[in-house]
Design an enzyme around this catalytic site. Sequence first.
Site, PDB file in Angstrom:
ATOM      1  N   GLY A  62       0.627  -0.711  -0.380  1.00 16.27           N
ATOM      2  CA  GLY A  62       0.177  -0.171   0.557  1.00 16.27           C
ATOM      3  C   GLY A  62       1.080   0.899   0.170  1.00 16.27           C
ATOM      4  N   GLY A  64       2.301   2.588  -2.672  1.00 17.49           N
ATOM      5  CA  GLY A  64       2.317   3.596  -3.236  1.00 17.49           C
ATOM      6  C   GLY A  64       2.705   3.042  -4.438  1.00 17.49           C
ATOM      7  CE  LYS A  65       5.586  -1.798  -2.828  1.00 14.93           C
ATOM      8  NZ  LYS A  65       5.002  -2.062  -2.264  1.00 14.93           N
ATOM      9  CB  SER A  66       0.988  -0.959  -8.231  1.00 17.24           C
ATOM     10  OG  SER A  66       1.135  -2.265  -7.837  1.00 17.24           O
ATOM     11  CB  THR A  67      -0.059   4.083  -7.951  1.00 21.55           C
ATOM     12  OG1 THR A  67      -1.646   3.297  -6.826  1.00 21.55           O
ATOM     13  CG2 THR A  67      -1.119   5.686  -8.107  1.00 21.55           C
ATOM     14  CD  GLU A 184       5.798  -6.623  -4.688  1.00 23.36           C
ATOM     15  OE1 GLU A 184       6.277  -7.454  -4.576  1.00 23.36           O
ATOM     16  OE2 GLU A 184       5.063  -5.036  -4.300  1.00 23.36           O
TER      17      GLU A 184
HETATM   18  N1  LIG Z   1      -7.356   2.002  -8.120  1.00 26.29           N
HETATM   19  C1  LIG Z   1      -7.759   2.132  -6.838  1.00 26.29           C
HETATM   20  N2  LIG Z   1      -8.450   2.528  -5.901  1.00 26.29           N
HETATM   21  C2  LIG Z   1      -8.872   3.441  -5.083  1.00 26.29           C
HETATM   22  N3  LIG Z   1      -7.685   2.546  -4.017  1.00 26.29           N
HETATM   23  C3  LIG Z   1      -6.736   2.505  -4.895  1.00 26.29           C
HETATM   24  C4  LIG Z   1      -6.457   2.297  -6.019  1.00 26.29           C
HETATM   25  N4  LIG Z   1      -5.661   1.705  -6.267  1.00 26.29           N
HETATM   26  C5  LIG Z   1      -4.222   1.785  -5.574  1.00 26.29           C
HETATM   27  N5  LIG Z   1      -4.869   2.245  -4.190  1.00 26.29           N
HETATM   28  C6  LIG Z   1      -4.969   2.845  -2.957  1.00 26.29           C
HETATM   29  O1  LIG Z   1      -3.804   3.567  -3.111  1.00 26.29           O
HETATM   30  C7  LIG Z   1      -2.726   2.652  -2.297  1.00 26.29           C
HETATM   31  C8  LIG Z   1      -1.085   2.442  -2.934  1.00 26.29           C
HETATM   32  O2  LIG Z   1      -1.520   1.197  -3.254  1.00 26.29           O
HETATM   33  P1  LIG Z   1      -0.641   0.436  -4.481  1.00 26.29           P
HETATM   34  O3  LIG Z   1      -1.046  -0.506  -4.842  1.00 26.29           O
HETATM   35  O4  LIG Z   1       0.253   1.621  -5.043  1.00 26.29           O
HETATM   36  O5  LIG Z   1       0.455   0.227  -3.487  1.00 26.29           O
HETATM   37  P2  LIG Z   1       1.619  -0.344  -3.498  1.00 26.29           P
HETATM   38  O6  LIG Z   1       2.972   0.300  -2.700  1.00 26.29           O
HETATM   39  O7  LIG Z   1       2.091  -1.274  -5.107  1.00 26.29           O
HETATM   40  O8  LIG Z   1       1.610  -1.840  -2.304  1.00 26.29           O
HETATM   41  P3  LIG Z   1       1.598  -3.513  -2.383  1.00 26.29           P
HETATM   42  O9  LIG Z   1       2.491  -3.844  -2.900  1.00 26.29           O
HETATM   43  O10 LIG Z   1       0.557  -4.576  -1.718  1.00 26.29           O
HETATM   44  O11 LIG Z   1       1.569  -4.015  -3.864  1.00 26.29           O
HETATM   45  C9  LIG Z   1      -3.213   2.098  -1.283  1.00 26.29           C
HETATM   46  O12 LIG Z   1      -4.674   1.993  -0.175  1.00 26.29           O
HETATM   47  C10 LIG Z   1      -4.203   1.530  -2.110  1.00 26.29           C
HETATM   48  O13 LIG Z   1      -5.350   0.677  -1.076  1.00 26.29           O
HETATM   49 MG   LIG Z   2       1.425  -3.217  -5.652  1.00 25.06          MG
END
Ligand SMILES: Nc1ncnc2c1ncn2[C@@H]1O[C@H](COP(=O)(O)OP(=O)(O)OP(=O)(O)O)[C@@H](O)[C@H]1O
Ligand SMILES: [Mg+2]
Length: 330
Positions: A62, A64-67, A184
């Site tokens: 969570g 924000g990496k994938s975002t 990942e």
């Molecule tokens: N489409 C979406 N709608 C609502 N919330 C989102 C959406 N995409 C991401 N989020 C939220 O934004 C935050 C960052 O998400 P992200 O997927 O970027 O995390 P991450 O670092 O990739 O995590 P992970 O290790 O679980 O893959 C999280 O709180 C997630 O719930």
């Molecule tokens: Mg991710």
Amino acid sequence: MKELHITAENLKKSFKIPLLKEGLRGSFENLFRREHEIINALIDVNFKISEGEIVSYIGPNGAGKSTTIKILTGIIMPDSGDLNILGKNFNRNRNGILKQIGVMFGNRSRLFWNLPVKESYGFLKNLYEIDDTSYKSNLEFLSSALDIENLIGKQVRTLSLGQRIRCELAAILLHSPKIVFLDEPTVGLDSWAKWKIREELKRINKEFKTTVLITSHDTNDIDVAGRIILLDKGRKIFDGDKKVFTEKFGSSDYSVRVEFETNAEIKEELFKTIVSRINSFENSVLKFSVGQSDPLFKFLKDIDYIKPIKDLHIDRESLDDVIRKIYAGT
Ligand SMILES: Nc1ncnc2c1ncn2[C@@H]1O[C@H](COP(=O)(O)OP(=O)(O)OP(=O)(O)O)[C@@H](O)[C@H]1O
Ligand SMILES: [Mg+2]
């Protein structure tokens, strides 16, 4: 002076999600008055990445990496901020830029499930208009670097996860992208397979000078990178050299656990020449510690000669511990 490949300035992204009330009364209320929660997925994230760098973009679930990867590859738009990729404004040159990058999301496939791998490669050749000579030489290099010569004639669905990931990597590299984003990529693989893929990525980066941004939530994955960017709750909390990161936040030792096939013939003396400090060696499981200054991979490469290895674990300080240390200001 190396060319700047990615410049991200003040990237912001938030998601608005409805808070739904439960029960009959709740569903009724949801119809008229819906409350929302705002999730700040990225808060003013800045970084600059140069040509040929391998950057490990790490953070807990969570963070924000994938975002970030989705924004850098045009899948979603940031709420605000500036993005330059390969020297050009991303928004204004999107199509041209997309042709020069490659992206892989750990659990999504680019390959046609029921066809031999090479059919998908042929499709990508046409899609990216790769000329015959480059296609041939790229495929040749990637097949050997990723050890997939014997896999590309097989149907995708018959491959193991590790084999498929190697084929996926070749798929995103066939058109010689200048930058690849890997979200990942090794999720679900055992540590031995992960390590092999990281080594292969380093070879490819050396050969093609490809810029690589790779995400992970595991500190064990940072070995592939020269630089670490650490994200927590949408904010960047560390950005710097991997050496500085491990010296500051890593534990002094890695603990390594190697499990051999039970029928493997292993001579303990042999290991004494490789590893001076064996912690234990029982039931085909060898445990030893390596200090941070030791060239860890030399040990592991030597061990590779003495196969067959069933499993390998190399553990570092966990990401949670690292983040705790950063907030504590140590
Ligand atoms: N489409 C979406 N709608 C609502 N919330 C989102 C959406 N995409 C991401 N989020 C939220 O934004 C935050 C960052 O998400 P992200 O997927 O970027 O995390 P991450 O670092 O990739 O995590 P992970 O290790 O679980 O893959 C999280 O709180 C997630 O719930
Ligand atoms: Mg991710």
